[in-house]
Design an enzyme around this catalytic site. Structure first.
Site: not given
Length: 882
Positions: A614, A617-618, A833-834, A836
């Site tokens: 978290k 890294t991805t 990912k990302g 909210k």
């Protein structure tokens, strides 16, 4: 006053002659009294810091030691000290210091070396009321004696309070005083002596392994010996010897017969003088008895905490049965001698049995006399233990097809069945230890398929030398034992032609390397060869004399077990060795020689992205994959883009499994493989494992505010329907107490512990050099990724660089940067990912700010020490803390 008046009247009536006579009597009486006090103890100079610079000077008078007060000795308190030895050495490369360390390492005792301070700081001796060291060793005892007052008092008080003993060595040189008193102690030293005929004091309380029944006849090595003398009850001799010459030692008396007296070369201080127990050696460890007594001294002064049990298990393998060339094999008389010696050894080792390894293809390939020896050996088949090599003695790593390997093994098994050789011992040895380590997967599978092998052995793990580092491991259900050499090889077949002379072989046996191997290892598997049992039968000579020597000089209980039971015993004793440590086969020439030529170390990654989770890294993984020279691993069917090799169960699948995630490089100079596994960061085992296999790899870690990372992980778990995360609020999770449920505590740990950044980076720094690790600012990676990628490319040293300002574009819908494709399209990370999610509540923010305060301060110190820039979030956090 009346007495004084009487004395005056008496003097008036005495003649001058009478007065002179009385004065003479008084002086004579004074001389006798002085002689008693001055010579009741031998005089000597204190070997202080200046003592070596002067050979003259009158010794100060010394009162009889029996008048000194006796101080109580604090008993050894195991629970109050860590089982760690503090070794003060003259330098990191001094011979004696290295020998001391070698014995500690061979015994698997933990230690710490320090350059002996003349003046300066003493290492911290306690931690939270607990002693850090169970034993102190001084390579040069004068460094202890001449410590400055502050450090000497500090160390002595520690030893008294925690019952910690001291071992010290006094090594004379050309500047040493011939006779001197050890400063501050009722102990005299007489140095630069030649000695002979060493014996052991049977009354010494120190003795444990050492058996005091023998005398080591002959000259002791060197002419720089020191002997100890004292009449204080605190000193007890351990080893004693005679002087070589007929001259008496100065200050020991003029009686001509005193030269034959025994003098202490090792003395034990029982602690009656100052409450500290010590063992002092009058030379280094070149004399084998000193090594034996040193082992006992370590055991005694630590209350047996640092000692091995007296049981020693020995297995003698005879490799290459039937394989030897003509002229090197066993004949009928040799086979009979083997059988007779086995029975002789059983008087000291119950049920001792030679373990014979065979390759059936070579049966009856010697001379007629040697073929007759083969036949007689098979007639004794039930008298020995047997294990298989390969049928044709081929090295298994040369076979890339498991079925071909299995066929070779089946031929050997068929031979065994035809000749009544047992096939259920569960033990096998590969020729030249090929395929055992580095692991050849096909060998392990074929062994289990054909022979149901459970145990093997090798001298190659982790390396051949130094032998004291050899260890065992378990792989694919097969226990691998460390194998030891014994000074015999295939070419050593004649006693008088032994390399260096026959005396070299005797030296190895009688107190030398072979003796020490048994002394310092609870379990020893020895490798010998068929040729060692023909001709001069050096194998029989070696082990007969070794067992006799061990029986004469030690209290060791020699035993043996069949291989499977022996391996089980080994891993009961050394359970921490069960997990293997995979190393780069190309870093050791011997390993590379017994590794399949179809494999290449160029498939190993040169970069690890270690996390933590978290932190971005991805995204970094995606950005690196955009570089033409950088290639990521193939995805895993279980863990997607992460291999998760070094931190979990995948590690036990071996390096062949790991390499399958990377292509065979087309250009070894420019191709640069990398892998990302975010769980590596806070793993306790990953740094050491990664450094062993990838010692030259670069390491990237990304750090964001640990409070934000904790909150992001909590939200990640909620998104994946974790019932605990759904049941409890974030504040409830991070503030849960010790009485909370195990599942709640587990979630709490996954939220909080990865944020101990300094602790985890320190662990990686213990495995990798600081210049191999780059710490990235996760906040900056999110806002200015192109700038961060410029730093990364420079760190990696890639030959070509990519302008990420032109290849990245911000996606307002996603809220982060994505790969820019042709036509203005973008390739972004997946839907997961990302996300909210609501802002963190203020109470949780305040709690975490306080929770991570000390961790962040330590991180700033660590990054400063590494010469790396502080992340923006860390600078802001520290400024707000002030």
């Amino acid at each position: 006053m009346p007495a004084l008046a009487c004395l005056r009247r008496l003097c008036r009536h005495l003649s001058p002659q009478a007065v002179l006579f009385l004065l003479f009597v008084f002086c004579l009486f004074s001389v006798f009294v002085s002689a008693y006090y001055l010579y009741g103890w031998n005089r000597g100079l204190e070997p202080s810091a200046d003592a070596s610079e002067s050979d003259c000077g009158d010794p100060p008078p010394v009162a009889p030691s029996r008048l000194l007060p006796i101080k109580p000795v604090q008993a050894v308190a195991p629970s109050r000290t860590d089982p760690l030895v503090l070794v003060f050495v003259e330098s990191l490369y001094s011979q004696l210091g290295q020998e001391v360390v070698a014995i500690l390492e061979s015994s698997r005792f933990k230690y710490r070396t320090e350059i002996a301070p003349g003046k300066g700081d003493m290492p911290t001796l306690t931690d939270k009321g607990r002693g850090r060291f169970a034993l102190i060793i001084y390579e040069n005892i004068l460094k202890y004696v001449n410590l400055d007052a502050w450090n000497r008092e500090l160390l002595d008080k520690y030893c008294v309070a925690y019952g910690v003993g001291i071992i010290g060595f006094f090594k004379a040189n050309e500047n040493s005083l011939l006779s001197a008193q050890l400063k501050g102690f009722p102990l005299f030293l007489h140095s630069n002596l030649g000695l002979k005929d060493c014996s052991i004091n049977p009354k010494s309380p120190l003795l444990y392994v050492t058996r005091p029944s023998e005398v080591e006849k002959g000259v002791l090595p060197g002419e720089d010996w020191t002997v100890f003398q004292s009449n204080h009850s605190t000193y007890e001799p351990v080893l004693l010897a005679k002087t070589r010459s007929s001259e008496s030692i100065p200050h020991l008396g003029a009686d001509a017969g005193l030269h034959a007296a025994l003098h202490a070369t090792v003395v034990q201080d029982l602690g009656l003088h100052d409450g500290i127990q010590r063992v002092l050696f009058g030379n280094n460890l070149n004399f084998w008895l000193h090594k034996l007594v040193f082992v006992d001294a370590v055991a005694f002064l630590t209350g047996k905490r640092l000692s091995l049990p007296l049981d020693r298990y020995i297995l003698v393998d005879i490799d290459d049965i039937f394989v030897g060339k003509e002229g090197t094999r066993m004949k009928v008389e040799d086979v009979k001698a083997l059988f007779d010696t086995q029975n002789e050894l059983r008087t000291h080792i119950p049920n001792f049995t030679f373990n014979l390894g065979y390759s059936g293809k070579f049966f009856h390939t010697g001379t007629d006399a040697e073929d007759a020896g083969d036949d007689l050996l098979l007639s004794y088949v039930k008298e020995f233990w047997w294990f298989p090599h390969m049928w044709s003695h081929m090295q298994p790593h040369l076979f890339h097809n498991q079925s071909v390997l299995a066929e070779q093994m089946a031929l050997n098994k068929k031979f065994a069945v035809e000749h009544g050789i047992p096939t259920d011992m569960g033990y096998a040895v590969a020729p030249h230890h090929s395929g055992v380590y580095p692991v050849h997967v096909q060998l392990y599978e074929a062994w289990k398929q054909v022979w149901n092998i459970r145990v093997t052995s090798t001298e190659e793990y982790p390396h051949l030398k130094p032998a004291r580092y050899r260890r065992g491991f378990i792989h694919n259900g097969i226990m691998v034992l460390p194998r030891q050499t014994c000074g015999l090889f295939t070419h050593t077949i004649f006693y008088n032609e032994y390399p260096g002379g026959s005396s070299e072989l005797d030296k190895i046996i009688n107190g030398g390397e072979l003796f020490l191997t048994v002394l310092l290892n609870p379990i020893s598997v020895f490798m010998t060869h068929l040729s060692n049992y023909g001709n001069d039968r050096l194998g029989l000579y070696t082990f007969k004399h070794l067992v006799r020597f061990l029986h004469s000089w030690t209290n060791l209980r020699l035993q043996t077990l069949p291989p499977v039971q022996l391996a089980q015993k080994y891993f009961q004793i050394f359970s921490e060795e069960k997990d293997p440590l995979w190393q780069d086969p190309c870093e050791d020439k011997r390993h590379k020689d017994i590794w399949s030529k179809e494999k290449t170390c160029d498939r190993f990654p040169k970069l690890l992205i270690i996390g933590p989770q978290k932190t971005g890294t991805t995204a970094l993984y995606l950005f690196l994959g955009m570089h033409p020279d950088l290639s990521s691993n193939y995805p895993s069917s279980e863990t997607f883009e992460e291999i998760q090799f070094f931190n979990g169960h995948n590690y036990h699948k071996g390096i062949d499994w790991y390499m399958e995630f990377f292509p065979i490089p087309s250009n070894t100079t420019s191709d640069f493989y990398f892998e990302k596994s975010a769980n590596y960061f806070d793993s306790e085992v990953a740094p050491r494992r990664a450094a062993a296999l990838l010692p030259k790899a670069k390491v990237l870690t990304i750090l964001i505010n640990p409070a934000d990372r904790a909150y992001s992980w909590y939200q990640h778990q909620r998104a994946h329907d974790d019932p605990v995360a759904l049941k409890y609020t974030f504040h409830e999770v991070i503030t849960a107490g010790p009485d909370a449920s195990s599942k709640l505590r587990a979630l709490q740990n996954r939220c909080l512990v990865p944020g101990w950044y300094a602790t985890h980076i320190e662990r990686w720094l213990s495995a990798f050099h600081a210049n191999q690790i780059l710490v990235l600012d996760g906040k900056l990676l999110r806002t200015e990724p192109a700038k961060v990628m410029d730093t990364v490319q420079k760190f990696l040293g890639v030959t070509s660089t990519v302008d990420y300002h032109k290849t990245l574009a911000f996606d307002p819908k996603k809220g982060f940067w994505c790969q820019l494709l042709e036509g203005g399209k973008t390739k972004c990370l997946g839907k997961s990912k990302g996300r909210k999610y609501p802002e963190m509540d203020l109470d949780s923010r305040a709690f975490l700010k306080d929770y991570y305060r000390d961790h962040n301060i330590e991180l700033s110190k660590l990054l400063y020490k590494m010469g790396q820039t502080l992340p923006t979030w860390l600078r802001e956090d520290l400024q707000n803390t002030r």
